[in-house]
Design a protein around this motif. Structure first.
Motif, PDB file in Angstrom:
ATOM      1  N   UNK A 294       1.229  -1.474  -0.315  1.00  0.00           N
ATOM      2  CA  UNK A 294       0.377   0.022   0.016  1.00  0.00           C
ATOM      3  C   UNK A 294       1.151   1.186  -0.025  1.00  0.00           C
ATOM      4  N   UNK A 295       1.732   1.599   0.624  1.00  0.00           N
ATOM      5  CA  UNK A 295       2.717   2.888   1.268  1.00  0.00           C
ATOM      6  C   UNK A 295       3.878   2.643   0.549  1.00  0.00           C
ATOM      7  N   UNK A 296       4.741   1.015  -0.053  1.00  0.00           N
ATOM      8  CA  UNK A 296       5.687   1.434  -1.155  1.00  0.00           C
ATOM      9  C   UNK A 296       6.967   1.275   0.011  1.00  0.00           C
ATOM     10  N   UNK A 297       8.069   0.804  -1.026  1.00  0.00           N
ATOM     11  CA  UNK A 297       9.342   0.140  -0.092  1.00  0.00           C
ATOM     12  C   UNK A 297      10.362   0.985  -0.979  1.00  0.00           C
ATOM     13  N   UNK A 298      11.200   0.875  -0.861  1.00  0.00           N
ATOM     14  CA  UNK A 298      12.592   1.116  -0.986  1.00  0.00           C
ATOM     15  C   UNK A 298      12.409   0.399  -2.789  1.00  0.00           C
ATOM     16  N   UNK A 299      12.013  -1.082  -2.958  1.00  0.00           N
ATOM     17  CA  UNK A 299      12.424  -1.124  -4.967  1.00  0.00           C
ATOM     18  C   UNK A 299      10.429  -1.414  -4.507  1.00  0.00           C
ATOM     19  N   UNK A 300       9.695  -1.007  -4.110  1.00  0.00           N
ATOM     20  CA  UNK A 300       8.069  -1.726  -4.627  1.00  0.00           C
ATOM     21  C   UNK A 300       7.235  -0.057  -4.195  1.00  0.00           C
ATOM     22  N   UNK A 301       6.347   0.518  -5.180  1.00  0.00           N
ATOM     23  CA  UNK A 301       5.712   1.424  -5.717  1.00  0.00           C
ATOM     24  C   UNK A 301       4.303   1.782  -4.946  1.00  0.00           C
ATOM     25  N   UNK A 302       4.119   1.361  -3.946  1.00  0.00           N
ATOM     26  CA  UNK A 302       2.143   1.253  -3.262  1.00  0.00           C
ATOM     27  C   UNK A 302       1.349   1.760  -4.017  1.00  0.00           C
ATOM     28  N   UNK A 303       0.534   1.291  -3.720  1.00  0.00           N
ATOM     29  CA  UNK A 303      -0.840   1.571  -4.668  1.00  0.00           C
ATOM     30  C   UNK A 303      -1.269   2.716  -4.232  1.00  0.00           C
ATOM     31  N   UNK A 304      -0.965   2.792  -2.943  1.00  0.00           N
ATOM     32  CA  UNK A 304      -1.716   5.014  -2.459  1.00  0.00           C
ATOM     33  C   UNK A 304      -0.820   5.835  -1.997  1.00  0.00           C
ATOM     34  N   UNK A 305       0.676   4.861  -2.012  1.00  0.00           N
ATOM     35  CA  UNK A 305       2.011   5.977  -2.453  1.00  0.00           C
ATOM     36  C   UNK A 305       2.217   7.559  -3.259  1.00  0.00           C
ATOM     37  N   UNK A 306       2.446   8.546  -2.440  1.00  0.00           N
ATOM     38  CA  UNK A 306       2.652   9.761  -3.495  1.00  0.00           C
ATOM     39  C   UNK A 306       4.010   9.210  -3.680  1.00  0.00           C
ATOM     40  N   UNK A 307       4.697   9.432  -5.197  1.00  0.00           N
ATOM     41  CA  UNK A 307       5.676   9.035  -5.932  1.00  0.00           C
ATOM     42  C   UNK A 307       6.290  10.139  -5.008  1.00  0.00           C
ATOM     43  N   UNK A 308       7.579  11.033  -4.157  1.00  0.00           N
ATOM     44  CA  UNK A 308       8.241  11.814  -4.273  1.00  0.00           C
ATOM     45  C   UNK A 308       9.007  12.183  -5.700  1.00  0.00           C
ATOM     46  N   UNK A 309       8.614  13.620  -6.094  1.00  0.00           N
ATOM     47  CA  UNK A 309       9.297  14.612  -7.278  1.00  0.00           C
ATOM     48  C   UNK A 309      11.232  14.335  -6.676  1.00  0.00           C
ATOM     49  N   UNK A 310      11.706  12.950  -6.983  1.00  0.00           N
ATOM     50  CA  UNK A 310      12.372  12.883  -6.396  1.00  0.00           C
ATOM     51  C   UNK A 310      13.324  11.798  -6.702  1.00  0.00           C
ATOM     52  N   UNK A 311      14.444  12.082  -7.588  1.00  0.00           N
ATOM     53  CA  UNK A 311      15.302  10.704  -8.385  1.00  0.00           C
ATOM     54  C   UNK A 311      16.382   9.787  -6.790  1.00  0.00           C
ATOM     55  N   UNK A 312      16.379   8.437  -6.521  1.00  0.00           N
ATOM     56  CA  UNK A 312      17.109   7.944  -5.539  1.00  0.00           C
ATOM     57  C   UNK A 312      17.062   8.916  -4.318  1.00  0.00           C
ATOM     58  N   UNK A 313      15.456   8.987  -3.363  1.00  0.00           N
ATOM     59  CA  UNK A 313      15.438   9.458  -2.346  1.00  0.00           C
ATOM     60  C   UNK A 313      16.559   8.998  -1.395  1.00  0.00           C
ATOM     61  N   UNK A 314      16.924   7.887  -1.644  1.00  0.00           N
ATOM     62  CA  UNK A 314      17.657   6.865  -0.520  1.00  0.00           C
ATOM     63  C   UNK A 314      18.859   7.860  -0.524  1.00  0.00           C
ATOM     64  N   UNK A 315      19.662   8.182  -1.605  1.00  0.00           N
ATOM     65  CA  UNK A 315      21.268   8.192  -1.838  1.00  0.00           C
ATOM     66  C   UNK A 315      21.020  10.081  -1.895  1.00  0.00           C
ATOM     67  N   UNK A 316      22.847  10.324  -0.871  1.00  0.00           N
ATOM     68  CA  UNK A 316      23.320  11.515  -1.651  1.00  0.00           C
ATOM     69  C   UNK A 316      23.326  12.100  -3.092  1.00  0.00           C
ATOM     70  N   UNK A 317      23.545  13.106  -2.949  1.00  0.00           N
ATOM     71  CA  UNK A 317      23.357  13.906  -4.289  1.00  0.00           C
ATOM     72  C   UNK A 317      24.208  13.349  -4.716  1.00  0.00           C
ATOM     73  N   UNK A 318      24.909  13.452  -6.122  1.00  0.00           N
ATOM     74  CA  UNK A 318      26.010  13.442  -6.241  1.00  0.00           C
ATOM     75  C   UNK A 318      27.039  14.574  -6.007  1.00  0.00           C
ATOM     76  N   UNK A 319      26.158  16.303  -6.095  1.00  0.00           N
ATOM     77  CA  UNK A 319      27.287  16.926  -6.407  1.00  0.00           C
ATOM     78  C   UNK A 319      28.492  16.769  -4.873  1.00  0.00           C
ATOM     79  N   UNK A 320      27.368  16.440  -3.616  1.00  0.00           N
ATOM     80  CA  UNK A 320      27.722  16.491  -2.324  1.00  0.00           C
ATOM     81  C   UNK A 320      28.940  15.360  -2.085  1.00  0.00           C
ATOM     82  N   UNK A 321      28.169  14.261  -2.898  1.00  0.00           N
ATOM     83  CA  UNK A 321      29.654  13.104  -2.747  1.00  0.00           C
ATOM     84  C   UNK A 321      31.370  13.442  -3.769  1.00  0.00           C
ATOM     85  N   UNK A 322      30.758  14.043  -3.982  1.00  0.00           N
ATOM     86  CA  UNK A 322      32.417  15.054  -4.464  1.00  0.00           C
ATOM     87  C   UNK A 322      32.903  15.247  -3.862  1.00  0.00           C
ATOM     88  N   UNK A 323      32.277  16.622  -3.260  1.00  0.00           N
ATOM     89  CA  UNK A 323      32.854  17.254  -1.580  1.00  0.00           C
ATOM     90  C   UNK A 323      33.158  16.457  -1.144  1.00  0.00           C
TER      91      UNK A 323
END
Length: 463
Positions: A434-463
Motif C-alpha cells: 500500500x505505502x511502498x518500500x525501497x524497491x516497491x511503489x505502493x498502491x496509495x503512495x505519492x511518489x516523490x519528485x526526487x530521484x533515488x531518494x535514499x542516496x546522497x546528491x552526486x554533487x555532495x559526494x564529489x565534495x
C-alpha cells in the motif's frame, strides 16, 4: 408594536449568537530533534523546563507518542497532513543546498490542517522552520494554507534568510534572535485575533544544530549549550501562555507540545535505544503534551499509543470540520483519550519507515524489526558513528521486542513468539504493497519528485 417585535427578534438573535461557543484556539509547539528525556517532566537531567512541566501537570502527558519519521521534513509533512510520509509524498528530508532537491517540494495536492480549519473561520500563523521545499513553486507555507508566515526555509546554516510571508526581512539573520522574534510574532498574532479562532504552528529550530541559544540563556542550564537552548524554548512557551492568559483565551485554547523526532547524541532519550536517524524507539517516541483547561482533565499521564498524525483529526473534530473523504487519513481523533474516557489506542498497527524503507512494524506491545541491507538504508543510516546509536544498520533476520517489558529493545524474543512474528510479517507485506518500500511503489503512495531518494546528491559526494 411592530417595532417591539422586531427589537425582541433582534435581541433574541443577538443573545443566541452570543451564546454560541467560540471554537477553541489551537497552538502546536513543535521542537526540533528534542529527545524523549530532554524536558523536566520526562526526567531530563541538568535541564529545567517549568513552563512545559506546568502544561503537563495541568493537562495530559503521553509516554507513548509516536512520530512516523526519524528526520525533519517527513515528520513535518505527516503532522500537517495526518498521513504517513510515504502517503504524503515526502519520505526523506529536503536538502536545498544540493541540486538534486530543486524540484522536491510539498505536494500542492495534499490537504493541510490550516486549509481545513479555514472553513471554520480560523486564521492561521506559522513561525519557524518550514523544511518542505519552500523554494519550489507551490510549496511555500502560504501555498499550504497558512495566512501568515515568519521564518527561514530549513535548517539554520543552510539558508539564513528570514522571510515574512514571501518578502525578505533579512538576508543573514542571527540564529540567536530567531526564537525571540518568533515568539514576539506569536504574541502579536494572539492579541490581534482575539475575536475569532486561530491556529498557530510554532516550528522551533531548537534543539537542532547549530546550538546557538540567545545571550540571556547561555550558561543557564547544567547541560551545556544543548540544555541552554531547551531552556530558551521553555521560556518561549511561558511567554505564549502568558499572552493567552492576558487575552483571556487561556481556557479555550488547546496547546500541543511535541518534537519532530528523537535526539542527536547530545540529547537524552530517557532510556530508549537509538535516536534521530533510526527506527529504534529513541528515534520515533517523543514527548507529547496536551493542555486545554476547558476540556482536558488535569494531571493525566497516559501510556496509550498516539501519534502526531492524530492532530489533524483531533483539530477538525473540535472545530466541527469534516475530514476529507477522497483520501486516506492515517491519524485518528484522540479526544476521548485526552479527556480520560478511554485508554484504548485507535491504532492497531504502526509503521516505522527510515526514508522509503519499511524497517519495523508494531502492534500493541510487540515490535518487529525487519531484515535490511546497507543499500536499503537512507544515506544518513548507511554507516555507523562512534557517538550515534543508529540501531540496526543491517539485519539478516527478524527481531522481535516486547516493549511492555523491554522498552530499551535489548532482548530479542523472536523464537518464543512465532505466531506474533507471522502476524506482523503478514501486515508488513500488506502495508508495503500500500505505502511502498525501497524497491516497491505502493498502491496509495505519492511518489516523490526526487530521484533515488535514499542516496546522497552526486554533487555532495564529489565534495
Amino acid at each position: 408594536m411592530l417595532f417591539a417585535v422586531i427589537c425582541t427578534s433582534c435581541t433574541s438573535k443577538k443573545e443566541k449568537k452570543d451564546a454560541e461557543p467560540k471554537p477553541p484556539n489551537i497552538i502546536v509547539i513543535f521542537a526540533d530533534d528534542l529527545g524523549y528525556g530532554d524536558i523536566g517532566c520526562y526526567g531530563a537531567k541538568g535541564i529545567k523546563t517549568p513552563n512545559l512541566d506546568a502544561l503537563a501537570t495541568g493537562g495530559f502527558r503521553s509516554t507513548d507518542f509516536f512520530i512516523p519519521a526519524n528526520v525533519c521534513s517527513p515528520s513535518r509533512a505527516a503532522l500537517l497532513t495526518g498521513r504517513y510520509p510515504m502517503r504524503a509524498g515526502y519520505p526523506v528530508a529536503t536538502r536545498p543546498a544540493f541540486p538534486k532537491y530543486k524540484n522536491y517540494g510539498f505536494a500542492p495536492e495534499e490537504l493541510t490542517i490550516p486549509e481545513l480549519l479555514k472553513s471554520a473561520g480560523y486564521r492561521s500563523l506559522m513561525v519557524g522552520k518550514w523544511h518542505l521545499g519552500m523554494e519550489v513553486k507551490g510549496s511555500h507555507p502560504l501555498d499550504a494554507g497558512f495566512d501568515e508566515y515568519l521564518g527561514i526555509p530549513s535548517n539554520y546554516g543552510v539558508d539564513n534568510t528570514l522571510y515574512h510571508n514571501k518578502d525578505t526581512v533579512a538576508k543573514e539573520v542571527s540564529c540567536e534572535i530567531l526564537t525571540s522574534a518568533y515568539t514576539d510574532k506569536v504574541v502579536d498574532f494572539i492579541n490581534e485575533n482575539q475575536d475569532h479562532p486561530f491556529f498557530i504552528y510554532v516550528s522551533h529550530h531548537i534543539v537542532h544544530n547549530p546550538l546557538l541559544p540567545s545571550e540571556g540563556f547561555k550558561g543557564s542550564s547544567e547541560y551545556g549549550e544543548y540544555g541552554d537552548f531547551v531552556q530558551e524554548l521553555d521560556f518561549s512557551t511561558g511567554r505564549i501562555m502568558k499572552a493567552l492568559e492576558e487575552a483571556k483565551l487561556h481556557d479555550n485554547t488547546l496547546m500541543v507540545f511535541t518534537s519532530d523526532n528523537g535526539p542527536t547524541y547530545k540529547g537524552q532519550t530517557g532510556g530508549l535505544s537509538g535516536g534521530k536517524y533510526c527506527t529504534m524507539e529513541g528515534g520515533h517516541r517523543v514527548p507529547g503534551i496536551f493542555y486545554w483547561p476547558d476540556e482536558i482533565p488535569v494531571g493525566q499521564t497516559s501510556s496509550t499509543l498516539m501519534s502526531s498524525m492524530d492532530l489533524m483529526p483531533l483539530f477538525c473534530n473540535i472545530a466541527a470540520v469534516n475530514l476529507p473523504k477522497d483520501r486516506k487519513i492515517d491519524g485518528e481523533n484522540i479526544l476521548d483519550i485526552l479527556k480520560g474516557k478511554t485508554s484504548e489506542s485507535p491504532h492497531e498497527f504502526t509503521y516505522y519507515y527510515n526514508g522509503t524503507n519499511l524497517q519495523a512494524i508494531r502492534k500493541g506491545k510487540w515490535k518487529l524489526h525487519l531484515p535490511r541491507t546497507v543499500s536499503d538504508q537512507p544515506f544518513w543510516s548507511k554507516t555507523g558513528h562512534p557517538k550515534v546509536d543508529k540501531g540496526f544498520i543491517t539485519l539478516e533476520d527478524y527481531v522481535l521486542f516486547n516493549l511492555e517489558d523491554d522498552l530499551a529493545e535489548k532482548v530479542n524474543v523472536v523464537v518464543k513468539h512465532p505466531e506474533v512474528v507471522a502476524l506482523l510479517k503478514k501486515q508488513a507485506d500488506i502495508i508495503r504493497a500500500e505505502l511502498g518500500d525501497v524497491h516497491v511503489i505502493g498502491t496509495d503512495q505519492r511518489v516523490p519528485n526526487l530521484k533515488n531518494p535514499q542516496e546522497r546528491d552526486p554533487v555532495e559526494l564529489k565534495k
